[in-house]
Design a protein around this motif. Sequence first.
Motif, PDB file in Angstrom:
ATOM      1  N   GLY A 148       0.762  -1.257  -0.020  1.00 39.30           N
ATOM      2  CA  GLY A 148       0.076  -0.065  -0.059  1.00 39.30           C
ATOM      3  C   GLY A 148       0.929   1.391  -0.059  1.00 39.30           C
ATOM      4  N   CYS A 149       2.150   1.109   0.460  1.00 38.33           N
ATOM      5  CA  CYS A 149       2.896   2.133   0.380  1.00 38.33           C
ATOM      6  C   CYS A 149       4.117   2.284  -0.815  1.00 38.33           C
ATOM      7  CB  CYS A 149       3.661   2.383   1.658  1.00 38.33           C
ATOM      8  SG  CYS A 149       2.327   2.616   3.130  1.00 38.33           S
ATOM      9  N   MET A 150       4.005   1.380  -1.769  1.00 38.53           N
ATOM     10  CA  MET A 150       5.220   1.340  -2.706  1.00 38.53           C
ATOM     11  C   MET A 150       5.309   2.436  -3.538  1.00 38.53           C
ATOM     12  SD  MET A 150       6.882  -1.261  -2.008  1.00 38.53           S
ATOM     13  CE  MET A 150       8.022  -1.133  -3.402  1.00 38.53           C
ATOM     14  N   ARG A 151       4.152   3.154  -3.700  1.00 37.63           N
ATOM     15  CA  ARG A 151       4.335   4.401  -4.614  1.00 37.63           C
ATOM     16  C   ARG A 151       5.223   5.541  -4.031  1.00 37.63           C
ATOM     17  NH1 ARG A 151      -0.764   4.497  -2.334  1.00 37.63           N
ATOM     18  NH2 ARG A 151      -1.426   6.504  -1.545  1.00 37.63           N
ATOM     19  N   PHE A 152       5.297   5.627  -2.508  1.00 38.30           N
ATOM     20  CA  PHE A 152       5.962   6.399  -1.847  1.00 38.30           C
ATOM     21  C   PHE A 152       7.704   6.117  -1.883  1.00 38.30           C
ATOM     22  CE2 PHE A 152       1.736   6.771   0.666  1.00 38.30           C
ATOM     23  CZ  PHE A 152       1.298   7.787  -0.240  1.00 38.30           C
ATOM     24  N   ILE A 153       7.509   4.638  -1.569  1.00 40.35           N
ATOM     25  CA  ILE A 153       8.959   3.900  -1.514  1.00 40.35           C
ATOM     26  C   ILE A 153       9.628   4.111  -2.977  1.00 40.35           C
ATOM     27  CG2 ILE A 153       9.993   1.950  -1.065  1.00 40.35           C
ATOM     28  CD1 ILE A 153       7.654   1.112   0.730  1.00 40.35           C
ATOM     29  N   ASP A 154       8.770   3.758  -3.997  1.00 33.99           N
ATOM     30  CA  ASP A 154       9.656   3.818  -5.325  1.00 33.99           C
ATOM     31  C   ASP A 154       9.805   5.383  -5.886  1.00 33.99           C
ATOM     32  OD1 ASP A 154       9.459   1.328  -5.604  1.00 33.99           O
ATOM     33  OD2 ASP A 154       7.331   1.143  -6.738  1.00 33.99           O
ATOM     34  N   ALA A 155       9.044   6.547  -5.095  1.00 34.47           N
ATOM     35  CA  ALA A 155       9.331   7.568  -5.683  1.00 34.47           C
ATOM     36  C   ALA A 155      10.612   8.245  -4.897  1.00 34.47           C
ATOM     37  CB  ALA A 155       8.109   8.553  -5.526  1.00 34.47           C
ATOM     38  N   THR A 156      10.946   7.533  -3.580  1.00 33.72           N
ATOM     39  CA  THR A 156      12.107   8.102  -2.736  1.00 33.72           C
ATOM     40  C   THR A 156      13.355   7.310  -3.028  1.00 33.72           C
ATOM     41  OG1 THR A 156      10.418   8.903  -1.417  1.00 33.72           O
ATOM     42  CG2 THR A 156      12.672   8.770  -0.334  1.00 33.72           C
ATOM     43  N   LEU A 157      13.463   5.846  -3.138  1.00 38.31           N
ATOM     44  CA  LEU A 157      14.309   5.221  -3.114  1.00 38.31           C
ATOM     45  C   LEU A 157      14.921   5.029  -4.458  1.00 38.31           C
ATOM     46  CD1 LEU A 157      13.531   2.250  -0.500  1.00 38.31           C
ATOM     47  CD2 LEU A 157      14.676   4.507  -0.215  1.00 38.31           C
ATOM     48  N   GLY A 161      20.700  -1.325  -8.022  1.00 38.85           N
ATOM     49  CA  GLY A 161      21.449  -1.722  -6.851  1.00 38.85           C
ATOM     50  C   GLY A 161      20.748  -1.605  -5.687  1.00 38.85           C
ATOM     51  N   ASN A 162      21.286  -1.249  -4.522  1.00 39.54           N
ATOM     52  CA  ASN A 162      20.518  -1.270  -3.504  1.00 39.54           C
ATOM     53  C   ASN A 162      19.470  -0.230  -3.261  1.00 39.54           C
ATOM     54  OD1 ASN A 162      21.959  -3.691  -1.986  1.00 39.54           O
ATOM     55  ND2 ASN A 162      23.394  -2.401  -1.457  1.00 39.54           N
ATOM     56  N   ARG A 163      18.399  -0.371  -2.804  1.00 37.81           N
ATOM     57  CA  ARG A 163      17.353   0.485  -2.713  1.00 37.81           C
ATOM     58  C   ARG A 163      17.726   1.537  -1.502  1.00 37.81           C
ATOM     59  NH1 ARG A 163      12.506  -0.781  -5.056  1.00 37.81           N
ATOM     60  NH2 ARG A 163      12.278   1.430  -4.939  1.00 37.81           N
ATOM     61  N   ILE A 164      18.259   2.918  -1.714  1.00 41.96           N
ATOM     62  CA  ILE A 164      18.533   3.612  -0.967  1.00 41.96           C
ATOM     63  C   ILE A 164      18.145   5.221  -1.070  1.00 41.96           C
ATOM     64  CG2 ILE A 164      20.685   2.500  -0.315  1.00 41.96           C
ATOM     65  CD1 ILE A 164      22.137   4.568  -1.476  1.00 41.96           C
ATOM     66  N   PHE A 165      18.102   5.978  -0.209  1.00 42.12           N
ATOM     67  CA  PHE A 165      17.802   7.294  -0.232  1.00 42.12           C
ATOM     68  C   PHE A 165      18.624   8.034   0.581  1.00 42.12           C
ATOM     69  CE2 PHE A 165      16.386  11.297   1.469  1.00 42.12           C
ATOM     70  CZ  PHE A 165      16.352  12.195   0.195  1.00 42.12           C
ATOM     71  N   ILE A 166      19.699   9.037   0.266  1.00 42.93           N
ATOM     72  CA  ILE A 166      20.547   9.875   0.998  1.00 42.93           C
ATOM     73  C   ILE A 166      20.206  11.160   0.738  1.00 42.93           C
ATOM     74  CG2 ILE A 166      22.559   9.687  -0.408  1.00 42.93           C
ATOM     75  CD1 ILE A 166      24.166   9.414   2.319  1.00 42.93           C
ATOM     76  N   GLY A 167      20.031  12.155   1.590  1.00 47.30           N
ATOM     77  CA  GLY A 167      20.019  13.712   1.563  1.00 47.30           C
ATOM     78  C   GLY A 167      19.030  14.147   2.368  1.00 47.30           C
ATOM     79  N   PRO A 168      18.784  15.552   1.980  1.00 43.73           N
ATOM     80  CA  PRO A 168      17.750  16.090   2.969  1.00 43.73           C
ATOM     81  C   PRO A 168      16.387  15.568   3.051  1.00 43.73           C
ATOM     82  CG  PRO A 168      18.597  17.699   1.385  1.00 43.73           C
ATOM     83  CD  PRO A 168      18.917  16.176   1.048  1.00 43.73           C
ATOM     84  N   MET A 198      15.860  -6.148   2.112  1.00 41.21           N
ATOM     85  CA  MET A 198      15.358  -7.153   1.490  1.00 41.21           C
ATOM     86  C   MET A 198      15.443  -8.395   1.961  1.00 41.21           C
ATOM     87  SD  MET A 198      14.718  -4.769  -0.932  1.00 41.21           S
ATOM     88  CE  MET A 198      14.100  -5.931  -2.301  1.00 41.21           C
ATOM     89  N   ASP A 199      14.699  -9.485   1.623  1.00 40.25           N
ATOM     90  CA  ASP A 199      14.622 -10.699   2.286  1.00 40.25           C
ATOM     91  C   ASP A 199      15.898 -11.456   1.612  1.00 40.25           C
ATOM     92  OD1 ASP A 199      14.257 -13.360   2.646  1.00 40.25           O
ATOM     93  OD2 ASP A 199      12.027 -13.366   2.369  1.00 40.25           O
ATOM     94  N   LYS A 200      16.734 -12.015   2.209  1.00 40.03           N
ATOM     95  CA  LYS A 200      17.712 -12.729   1.471  1.00 40.03           C
ATOM     96  C   LYS A 200      17.594 -13.979   0.985  1.00 40.03           C
ATOM     97  CE  LYS A 200      19.525 -15.084   5.935  1.00 40.03           C
ATOM     98  NZ  LYS A 200      20.741 -15.236   6.694  1.00 40.03           N
ATOM     99  N   HIS A 231      26.302  -1.983   3.653  1.00 39.82           N
ATOM    100  CA  HIS A 231      26.561  -3.247   4.365  1.00 39.82           C
ATOM    101  C   HIS A 231      25.929  -3.639   5.623  1.00 39.82           C
ATOM    102  CE1 HIS A 231      28.918  -6.862   5.119  1.00 39.82           C
ATOM    103  NE2 HIS A 231      29.279  -6.332   6.253  1.00 39.82           N
ATOM    104  N   PHE A 232      25.950  -2.593   6.238  1.00 40.87           N
ATOM    105  CA  PHE A 232      25.527  -2.509   7.697  1.00 40.87           C
ATOM    106  C   PHE A 232      23.852  -2.756   7.699  1.00 40.87           C
ATOM    107  CE2 PHE A 232      23.481  -0.269  11.361  1.00 40.87           C
ATOM    108  CZ  PHE A 232      23.948  -0.936  12.681  1.00 40.87           C
ATOM    109  N   CYS A 233      23.186  -2.119   6.834  1.00 33.81           N
ATOM    110  CA  CYS A 233      21.900  -2.256   6.626  1.00 33.81           C
ATOM    111  C   CYS A 233      21.552  -3.637   6.084  1.00 33.81           C
ATOM    112  CB  CYS A 233      21.199  -1.342   5.883  1.00 33.81           C
ATOM    113  SG  CYS A 233      21.158   0.287   6.360  1.00 33.81           S
ATOM    114  N   SER A 234      22.198  -4.207   5.076  1.00 35.82           N
ATOM    115  CA  SER A 234      22.118  -5.476   4.815  1.00 35.82           C
ATOM    116  C   SER A 234      22.102  -6.536   5.955  1.00 35.82           C
ATOM    117  CB  SER A 234      23.109  -5.855   3.538  1.00 35.82           C
ATOM    118  OG  SER A 234      22.700  -5.033   2.674  1.00 35.82           O
ATOM    119  N   SER A 235      23.187  -6.182   6.871  1.00 35.23           N
ATOM    120  CA  SER A 235      23.528  -7.441   7.800  1.00 35.23           C
ATOM    121  C   SER A 235      22.248  -7.423   8.835  1.00 35.23           C
ATOM    122  CB  SER A 235      24.774  -6.872   8.635  1.00 35.23           C
ATOM    123  OG  SER A 235      25.787  -7.098   7.905  1.00 35.23           O
ATOM    124  N   ILE A 236      21.809  -5.967   8.871  1.00 36.11           N
ATOM    125  CA  ILE A 236      20.330  -6.017   9.936  1.00 36.11           C
ATOM    126  C   ILE A 236      19.236  -6.924   9.260  1.00 36.11           C
ATOM    127  CG2 ILE A 236      18.449  -4.430  10.743  1.00 36.11           C
ATOM    128  CD1 ILE A 236      20.638  -2.315  11.311  1.00 36.11           C
TER     129      ILE A 236
END
Length: 470
Positions: A148-157, A161-168, A198-200, A231-236
């Motif tokens: 239900g929230c994928m539209r917000f997630i896809d618009a941000t990450l 590669g790895n699904r990330i966001f970095i910035g303000p 992600m599910d390993k 790497h840290f987030c993938s370990s979590i």
Amino acid sequence: MNDLPTLKKFGEQLDILKQFSEQGEVKKAGTLAQSIFENYVFVRDMFLRQEDRLLASEDALADSEHKTENLEVRLTQALSSYNSDFELFRKFCRALDYVNTLKNIADFPDMLDDIAKELGVTKVSVVLDRKLFAGLPDSGLPTFFLKGCMRFIDATLKTEGNRIFIGPISRMMRPDVFFGDPDMGPEKGGSCFSFGLMDKYNPDEMIGLLSIYDPSVSRFHPEMGTDFLEHFCSSIASTLIDVVTHQKAMVLREDIDRITHHDLKTPLNAVINLPHLLLADEDDPDKIEMVKAIQDSGYRMLGLINRSYDLYKMESGTYVLDPTEVNLIPLLQRIDLDLMDIIKAKNSVLQLFVDKEKFEGGESFVVRGEELLLFSMLANLIKNAFEATPEGKPVSIGLEGGDKSSIIIHNYGTVPEPMRKKFFEKYATSGKQGGTGLGTYSASLIAGIHNGEIKMLSTEDEGTVVTVMI
């Protein structure tokens, strides 16, 4: 240059030139004056060239000093960057220690607080897909249905590669979704890093979001490296999947055990209760004895079923001990009676010692524990001792007090060499017909749940000694 006149000689030449001029010897004066002039020009040119070389050397030295200063600045910057990266790496290593020791999803919020303190950030949040916790108790973590929230997630990450966001944080679409906190909005200010967990086992399936927030706008910026963070987030994510999977397996196992115990107890009720009806109208002593034997076996089986569930809870660390004062003497006398057939078949006897004195009756030996658990542990160990002791040899039990009470069980048999190191391991058995390898294992669990310990020593000359300290 060696033909040039010295200063003294140059002075003498000037005096001679003066004399020639006064005497009117124009030709000699002209010749001498020409020589003096040529020497002067040569010396002047030589000094000018030396001056040029000196100026060039000074320029080269200045340039070298400038380059040295620049090099020192760069080395200082590189060392500072290295130290900064190394310290950051150490922080992530310490934070990973919290992750690697996680065993229960209920401890996850505290783990995130510890990570935030270690990394020196204001907030570390994890929001997880609600279906991940299907069948588990409430974890205390914010959850939502991810689809239900994928539209917000896809618009941000980012999608590669790895699904990330970095910035303000102002550039995020719905920060409240990423942090699971309605107070986290674009107007909050500051910067953040977000990572799609992600599910390993199913790499294309996202199980949640991890977001790190700091009030500083420059703390997380698009130009910074994120290798450590990713790497840290993938370990979590990996640890989270393992912990949830383990807890689901434990819940499933507990449900199966509970259902199995219930289904076993239902027909067992008939085995326990029907003998009462048979005994009501029976006068034959032999039949009465057989019926009572059936009834006793039913009660024992019921006890085993109840004990097996307790052992499971001991294995999983969920058993809660309810200790009372227990006199071990009556327990041992009851076990001696229960094992009468085995003892007679071995032509053996049970010898009991209390504080190294032979038991003559009347003494007591009290410990704190659960009577049923202690009975089960001692019955298993003593039965094993009689089965292992050679025919005609006794089994002795010594009860000794102290800071911890000791129960010392000795028989004259020898444990096979390969079995000695794994004597208390689950399913460890050797050469024993019908052996399951669970008796000594359950004894070690029961000793452990009483904050005690159990050990075994076996030699060809002395036989086998099992010592329980509780």
